[in-house]
Design an enzyme around this catalytic site. Structure first.
Site, PDB file in Angstrom:
ATOM      1  N   CYS A 258      -0.562   4.143   2.136  1.00  0.00           N
ATOM      2  CA  CYS A 258      -0.385   3.949   3.579  1.00  0.00           C
ATOM      3  C   CYS A 258       1.079   4.191   3.983  1.00  0.00           C
ATOM      4  O   CYS A 258       1.344   4.825   4.994  1.00  0.00           O
ATOM      5  CB  CYS A 258      -0.748   2.521   3.992  1.00  0.00           C
ATOM      6  N   ASP A 259       2.009   3.652   3.212  1.00  0.00           N
ATOM      7  CA  ASP A 259       3.399   3.591   3.675  1.00  0.00           C
ATOM      8  C   ASP A 259       4.379   4.492   2.926  1.00  0.00           C
ATOM      9  O   ASP A 259       5.531   4.620   3.342  1.00  0.00           O
ATOM     10  CB  ASP A 259       3.905   2.131   3.578  1.00  0.00           C
TER      11      ASP A 259
ATOM     12  N   CYS B 232       0.833  -1.210   0.000  1.00  0.00           N
ATOM     13  CA  CYS B 232       0.000   0.000   0.000  1.00  0.00           C
ATOM     14  C   CYS B 232       0.865   1.255   0.000  1.00  0.00           C
ATOM     15  O   CYS B 232       1.422   1.634   1.040  1.00  0.00           O
ATOM     16  CB  CYS B 232      -0.935  -0.018   1.202  1.00  0.00           C
TER      17      CYS B 232
END
Ligand code: FAD
Ligand code: NAP
Length: 312
Positions: free
Chosen positions: A137-138, A134
Site C-alpha cells: 500500500c505505502d 503494508c
C-alpha cells in the site's frame, strides 16, 4: 433463515463459500467488513501457493478470481461487519453492525488475524504518516528514499525485499541475530545490496514533526543508542487473532479457546459448539498460510454439509 453464515472473506471464508455452494447448499451468505480477499491482499507477492508462481502479481491479483468463482456458484456477499454471534436454540443469531440480526442454522467463522503493534513511542502518533503495516500500500511513497522495517519473520523479510526494489535503501531492525523467516527468504534478503541488517536492536522511539516521521531512535543490547534518519518505518511484528465475533455479553467466548485467544478446533474444524465451525488463521495450530486457510475453509464447508443433512 440462512443455511450457513460465513464470517470473513479471506482465503478461508472464500474457500468455505465455494465448497458450501458448489456442494449444493442454498442460502449461504458471506459477511465481510471490507473487500473480500483477506490479509494476503496486503502482500506484494505470493510464491508458495501451488500453481501460482508469478513475481509480477500481487496478493490482490491472486485473490481476485477467488471471489468471482464463489459468486458464480451462488455465494451471496454482504459487505457488513459482524459484531458477534450468539446461540439461539439450535440456531445462531448473527448480530450485524447497524443492521437487523440474521439467523443461521450453521456458522463458519474465518475472521483471521490483524497486524500487531510493537508498542513503540510514536507508533500510534505517526501511524499513516510514516508508520505503516503494508508495504504494497505505502511502499511507493518512499520511492528512492531510505526506509526501515521492524521484525524478523517472513512478512518483515519478504516486504523488505519488495521495498528494496522501490527504495534506495532498506534497514531491517531485528531484536535478535537470527530470523524466523524461511531460509530461502533470508538468503534472498542477505544477497540484496541495498538491504542492511541492524540486529540485536530495538526501536525505542519513532520521531518526527508535523510532516510525519523523520527518524528512529535505536538501542542495541549494550544500550548503545543511534538515530537513523528515515521518513518511513514498516512494522511487521506478527498478528493478533480476530476473535471478537465470538465474545458474548458476559465477556466469555461462545466456544473454547486457548490462552492466546485462538479457537480450539478438531481436524474437521468443529468447535466445542455444535453447528459452529472455525477456519484459517484464527484456529489453534494454524500454520498461517493461504493454502492452509483455504484447506480449513473447504473442510469446514464439507462438515457443514454433513451437519445440515443430519439436522434435516
Ligand atoms: P484473513 O486473511 O485474515 O481474512 C479474514 C477476513 O475477515 C478479512 O478480510 C477481514 O476483513 C474479515 N473480518 C474480520 N473481522 C470481521 C468481522 N467482524 N465481520 C466481517 N468480516 C470480518 N501466506 C502464504 O501462504 N504465503 C504468503 O506469501 C503470505 N504472505 C503474507 C504477507 C503478508 C503481508 C501477510 C500479512 C500475510 C501473509 N501470508 C502469506 C499469510 C496469509 O495471508 C494468511 O495466512 C491468510 O490470509 C489467512 O486467511 P484467513 O482467511 O484465515 O484470514
Ligand atoms: P512472526 O512470524 O510472528 O514474526 C514476528 C517478528 O517480529 C519476529 O521476528 C519477532 O521477533 C518480532 N517481534 C515481535 N514483537 C516485537 C516487538 N514488540 N518489537 C520488535 N520485534 C518484535 O510474524 P509474521 O512475519 O507476520 O508472520 C506471521 C505468520 O504468517 C507466520 O506464521 C509466517 O510464517 C506467515 N507468513 C508466511 C509467509 C510465507 O510463507 N511466504 C509470508 C508472510 C507471513 P522474534 O523472532 O525475536 O520473536
Amino acid at each position: 433463515m440462512l443455511n450457513c453464515a460465513i464470517i470473513g472473506g479471506g482465503p478461508a471464508g472464500l474457500a468455505a463459500g465455494l465448497y458450501a455452494t458448489r456442494g449444493g447448499i442454498e442460502n449461504v451468505t458471506l459477511f465481510e467488513k471490507g473487500l473480500p480477499g483477506g490479509q494476503i491482499t496486503q502482500s506484494s507477492e505470493i510464491e508458495n501457493y501451488p500453481g501460482f508462481f508469478d513475481h509480477t502479481k500481487s496478493g490482490m491479483d491472486f485473490m481476485d478470481s477467488w471471489q468471482e468463482q464463489c459468486f458464480h456458484f451462488g455465494l451471496k456477499h454482504q459487505m457488513d461487519e459482524v459484531v458477534n454471534i450468539e446461540k439461539e436454540g439450535e440456531n445462531f443469531k448473527i448480530n450485524i453492525l447497524g443492521k437487523e440480526p440474521q439467523l443461521a442454522k450453521s456458522v463458519i467463522v474465518c475472521t483471521g488475524s490483524t497486524p500487531k503493534k510493537a508498542n513503540i513511542k510514536g507508533e500510534n502518533e505517526f501511524f499513516g504518516r510514516g508508520v505503516s503495516t503494508c508495504a504494497t500500500c505505502d511502499g511507493f511513497f518512499y520511492k528512492n528514499k531510505e526506509v526501515a522495517i521492524l521484525g524478523g519473520g517472513d512478512t518483515a523479510l519478504e516486504e523488505a525485499y519488495y521495498l528494496s526494489n522501490i527504495c534506495s535503501k532498506v534497514y531491517i531492525i531485528h531484536r535478535r541475530d537470527t530470523f524466523r523467516a524461511a531460509p530461502s527468504t533470508i538468503d534472498r534478503v542477505q544477497k540484496k545490496d541495498n538491504i542492511e541488517l541492524i540486529l540485536n536492536s530495538q526501536i525505542i522511539e519513532i520521531v518526527g514533526d508535523a510532516m510525519g516521521v523523520n527518524g528512529l531512535i535505536i538501542e542495541d543490547v549494550n544500550k548503545n543508542k543511534q538515530k537513523l534518519n528515515v521518513p518511513g518505518i514498516f512494522v511487521f511484528v506478527g498478528n493478533d487473532v480476530n476473535n471478537s465475533v465470538l465474545k458474548q455479553s458476559d465477556g466469555k467466548f461462545l466456544c473454547d479457546t486457548n490462552e492466546y485467544g485462538q479457537i480450539i478446533t478438531n481436524l474437521k474444524m468443529h468447535t466445542s459448539v455444535e453447528g459452529l465451525f472455525v477456519a484459517g488463521d484464527m484456529r489453534i495450530d494454524a500454520p498461517k498460510q493461504v493454502i492452509c486457510a483455504a484447506s480449513d475453509g473447504a473442510t469446514a464447508a464439507l462438515e457443514v454439509i454433513s451437519y445440515l443433512n443430519e439436522r434435516s
